[in-house]
Design a protein around this motif. Structure first.
Motif, PDB file in Angstrom:
ATOM      1  N   ARG A  90      47.764  37.791  34.330  1.00 16.64           N
ATOM      2  CA  ARG A  90      46.907  37.188  33.304  1.00 16.64           C
ATOM      3  C   ARG A  90      46.507  38.247  32.279  1.00 16.64           C
ATOM      4  O   ARG A  90      46.244  39.394  32.635  1.00 16.64           O
ATOM      5  N   PRO A  91      46.413  37.860  31.022  1.00 17.24           N
ATOM      6  CA  PRO A  91      45.878  38.800  30.028  1.00 17.24           C
ATOM      7  C   PRO A  91      44.379  38.935  30.176  1.00 17.24           C
ATOM      8  O   PRO A  91      43.697  38.001  30.626  1.00 17.24           O
ATOM      9  N   CYS A  92      43.857  40.093  29.841  1.00 14.88           N
ATOM     10  CA  CYS A  92      42.414  40.320  29.909  1.00 14.88           C
ATOM     11  C   CYS A  92      42.019  41.353  28.870  1.00 14.88           C
ATOM     12  O   CYS A  92      42.879  42.018  28.271  1.00 14.88           O
ATOM     13  N   PHE A 141      43.509  45.645  25.163  1.00 17.94           N
ATOM     14  CA  PHE A 141      44.007  44.314  25.506  1.00 17.94           C
ATOM     15  C   PHE A 141      45.081  44.489  26.569  1.00 17.94           C
ATOM     16  O   PHE A 141      46.170  44.998  26.312  1.00 17.94           O
ATOM     17  N   ASP A 142      44.740  44.067  27.787  1.00 19.06           N
ATOM     18  CA  ASP A 142      45.488  44.485  28.964  1.00 19.06           C
ATOM     19  C   ASP A 142      46.027  43.308  29.758  1.00 19.06           C
ATOM     20  O   ASP A 142      45.905  42.151  29.364  1.00 19.06           O
ATOM     21  N   VAL A 143      46.586  43.635  30.908  1.00 17.10           N
ATOM     22  CA  VAL A 143      47.131  42.654  31.832  1.00 17.10           C
ATOM     23  C   VAL A 143      46.463  42.861  33.182  1.00 17.10           C
ATOM     24  O   VAL A 143      46.078  43.977  33.538  1.00 17.10           O
ATOM     25  N   SER A 144      46.321  41.778  33.930  1.00 23.02           N
ATOM     26  CA  SER A 144      45.596  41.804  35.199  1.00 23.02           C
ATOM     27  C   SER A 144      46.401  41.097  36.272  1.00 23.02           C
ATOM     28  O   SER A 144      47.018  40.056  36.019  1.00 23.02           O
ATOM     29  N   LEU A 145      46.427  41.686  37.467  1.00 23.72           N
ATOM     30  CA  LEU A 145      47.026  41.072  38.649  1.00 23.72           C
ATOM     31  C   LEU A 145      45.952  40.944  39.726  1.00 23.72           C
ATOM     32  O   LEU A 145      44.935  41.639  39.679  1.00 23.72           O
ATOM     33  N   PRO A 146      46.165  40.078  40.726  1.00 25.30           N
ATOM     34  CA  PRO A 146      45.132  39.879  41.745  1.00 25.30           C
ATOM     35  C   PRO A 146      44.818  41.147  42.531  1.00 25.30           C
ATOM     36  O   PRO A 146      45.702  41.950  42.832  1.00 25.30           O
ATOM     37  N   TYR A 147      43.538  41.284  42.884  1.00 26.95           N
ATOM     38  CA  TYR A 147      43.070  42.341  43.771  1.00 26.95           C
ATOM     39  C   TYR A 147      42.917  41.808  45.196  1.00 26.95           C
ATOM     40  O   TYR A 147      42.613  42.574  46.107  1.00 26.95           O
ATOM     41  N   HIS A 148      43.073  40.509  45.356  1.00 27.76           N
ATOM     42  CA  HIS A 148      42.907  39.884  46.664  1.00 27.76           C
ATOM     43  C   HIS A 148      44.253  39.344  47.138  1.00 27.76           C
ATOM     44  O   HIS A 148      45.129  39.028  46.331  1.00 27.76           O
ATOM     45  N   ALA A 149      44.400  39.238  48.457  1.00 25.06           N
ATOM     46  CA  ALA A 149      45.655  38.761  49.032  1.00 25.06           C
ATOM     47  C   ALA A 149      45.493  37.466  49.814  1.00 25.06           C
ATOM     48  O   ALA A 149      46.479  36.823  50.152  1.00 25.06           O
ATOM     49  N   ARG A 150      44.221  37.069  50.073  1.00 29.43           N
ATOM     50  CA  ARG A 150      43.998  35.911  50.932  1.00 29.43           C
ATOM     51  C   ARG A 150      43.091  34.900  50.246  1.00 29.43           C
ATOM     52  O   ARG A 150      42.303  35.248  49.348  1.00 29.43           O
ATOM     53  N   VAL A 151      43.202  33.662  50.662  1.00 35.86           N
ATOM     54  CA  VAL A 151      42.387  32.574  50.121  1.00 35.86           C
ATOM     55  C   VAL A 151      41.948  31.679  51.274  1.00 35.86           C
ATOM     56  O   VAL A 151      42.517  31.723  52.373  1.00 35.86           O
ATOM     57  N   THR A 152      40.943  30.865  51.010  1.00 33.70           N
ATOM     58  CA  THR A 152      40.511  29.851  51.965  1.00 33.70           C
ATOM     59  C   THR A 152      40.975  28.500  51.455  1.00 33.70           C
ATOM     60  O   THR A 152      40.581  28.073  50.359  1.00 33.70           O
ATOM     61  N   LEU A 153      41.810  27.822  52.210  1.00 35.53           N
ATOM     62  CA  LEU A 153      42.303  26.517  51.792  1.00 35.53           C
ATOM     63  C   LEU A 153      41.275  25.439  52.134  1.00 35.53           C
ATOM     64  O   LEU A 153      40.506  25.579  53.093  1.00 35.53           O
ATOM     65  N   PRO A 154      41.201  24.360  51.341  1.00 29.37           N
ATOM     66  CA  PRO A 154      40.232  23.290  51.614  1.00 29.37           C
ATOM     67  C   PRO A 154      40.362  22.767  53.044  1.00 29.37           C
ATOM     68  O   PRO A 154      41.457  22.455  53.513  1.00 29.37           O
ATOM     69  N   GLY A 155      39.232  22.715  53.730  1.00 25.24           N
ATOM     70  CA  GLY A 155      39.200  22.193  55.090  1.00 25.24           C
ATOM     71  C   GLY A 155      39.640  23.165  56.155  1.00 25.24           C
ATOM     72  O   GLY A 155      39.562  22.853  57.354  1.00 25.24           O
ATOM     73  N   ALA A 156      40.099  24.349  55.772  1.00 28.36           N
ATOM     74  CA  ALA A 156      40.592  25.317  56.757  1.00 28.36           C
ATOM     75  C   ALA A 156      39.447  26.171  57.286  1.00 28.36           C
ATOM     76  O   ALA A 156      38.474  26.432  56.587  1.00 28.36           O
ATOM     77  N   GLN A 157      39.592  26.630  58.513  1.00 26.11           N
ATOM     78  CA  GLN A 157      38.588  27.486  59.127  1.00 26.11           C
ATOM     79  C   GLN A 157      38.864  28.961  58.876  1.00 26.11           C
ATOM     80  O   GLN A 157      37.950  29.778  58.858  1.00 26.11           O
TER      81      GLN A 157
END
Length: 288
Positions: free
Chosen positions: A34-36, A153-169
């Protein structure tokens, strides 16, 4: 991703391939770019000035003085249209307010949009938040940075590798990206050569001292709980996909005693598109 962003990310791609990450996994990850805008306080430099830390607090007539200290203003007309992938107004100013510490279960700050040409009045920056005899907070606000903000004016990549899916524990790797954890480490290694972080970031991906999940996901959870407890006006979607990062402030780099603090201004996509910037929610990560 445009050609310029792809070109800038060549060092990332080269390092990922050198570490043995398959090319198809690298290319899929690059689609997340993403641009940032990275903003750094500097009196001199080749980068354009697009805002300032501090300065006079100028608010539209009839808009109440926010309840949090004034951090910075950004001149939207000074940003190229493609500087971010956010549907920001093309002109006017964004004013950011916050404490650099958690205010759970409340929003820890505010955003005010000042349209171009709006009649404004100068306000007392200590009017609403003044904490009386609490010297710690007066000293904190006195240490807020001041001065012009220069933009890269730069570019950005995720700093995170994990997500919580809806309804998941439990959390899972970002769907479709089984090498996410390795790719995040590659970004940590190569970012300074591609897009060094500024003090204030507009758009892109959110960062903080220790990242596990996307900080936006944590901010969304805090917003939902604030609505449920009656401390913030809804509605607030519980789906992080309905929200975007508006800005990050690495406050710990500026405010003595709050090292490690990062302020996240997030907003629901539909509110941003409708220019309801007052609907931004502010979450703070601070590990004292």
């Amino acid at each position: 991703m445009n050609t310029e962003m792809r070109t800038r990310l060549r060092p990332f791609r080269a390092e990922a391939l050198a570490q043995g990450i398959p090319a198809e996994d690298v290319e899929r990850w690059l689609t997340l770019a993403r641009p940032c805008v990275n903003l750094t306080p500097a009196k001199e430099g080749p980068e354009p000035v697009v805002g300032q830390f501090g300065g006079p607090l100028l608010l539209p007539v009839g808009v109440p003085t926010p309840e949090y200290p004034f951090v910075a203003s950004v001149d939207l007309a000074a940003l190229p249209a493609d500087a971010t992938d956010l549907p920001l107004p093309s002109d006017g100013h964004l004013l950011f307010f916050s404490w650099p510490e958690s205010d759970y279960p409340y929003s820890a700050g505010q955003v005010v949009y000042v349209p171009a040409g709006a009649a404004v009045t100068e306000r007392d920056k200590q009017e609403s938040w003044n904490s009386g005899d609490v010297d710690e907070y007066r000293e904190m606000f006195a240490s807020y940075p001041r001065g012009p903000l220069r933009a890269s004016f730069d570019v950005s990549l995720p700093y995170h590798a994990r997500v919580t899916l809806p309804g998941a524990q439990n959390t899972v790797c970002i769907p479709g990206h089984p090498r996410a954890e390795e790719l995040v480490k590659v970004w940590e290694k190569t970012q300074d050569d591609i897009a060094p972080a500024g003090t204030l970031q507009i758009g892109g991906y959110s960062d903080e001292e220790a990242v596990y999940l996307d900080p936006v996901e944590d901010a969304v959870s805090a917003a939902v709980q604030a609505v449920e407890s009656g401390n913030w006006d809804g509605p607030a979607s519980a789906d992080p996909a309905d929200w975007v990062l508006l800005a990050d402030w690495f406050a710990g780099a500026d405010v003595a005693g709050w090292e490690g603090s990062t302020v996240h201004w997030v907003i629901q996509r539909e509110d941003l598109a409708a220019r309801r910037l007052d609907r931004a929610f502010v979450n703070v990560y601070w590990n004292p």
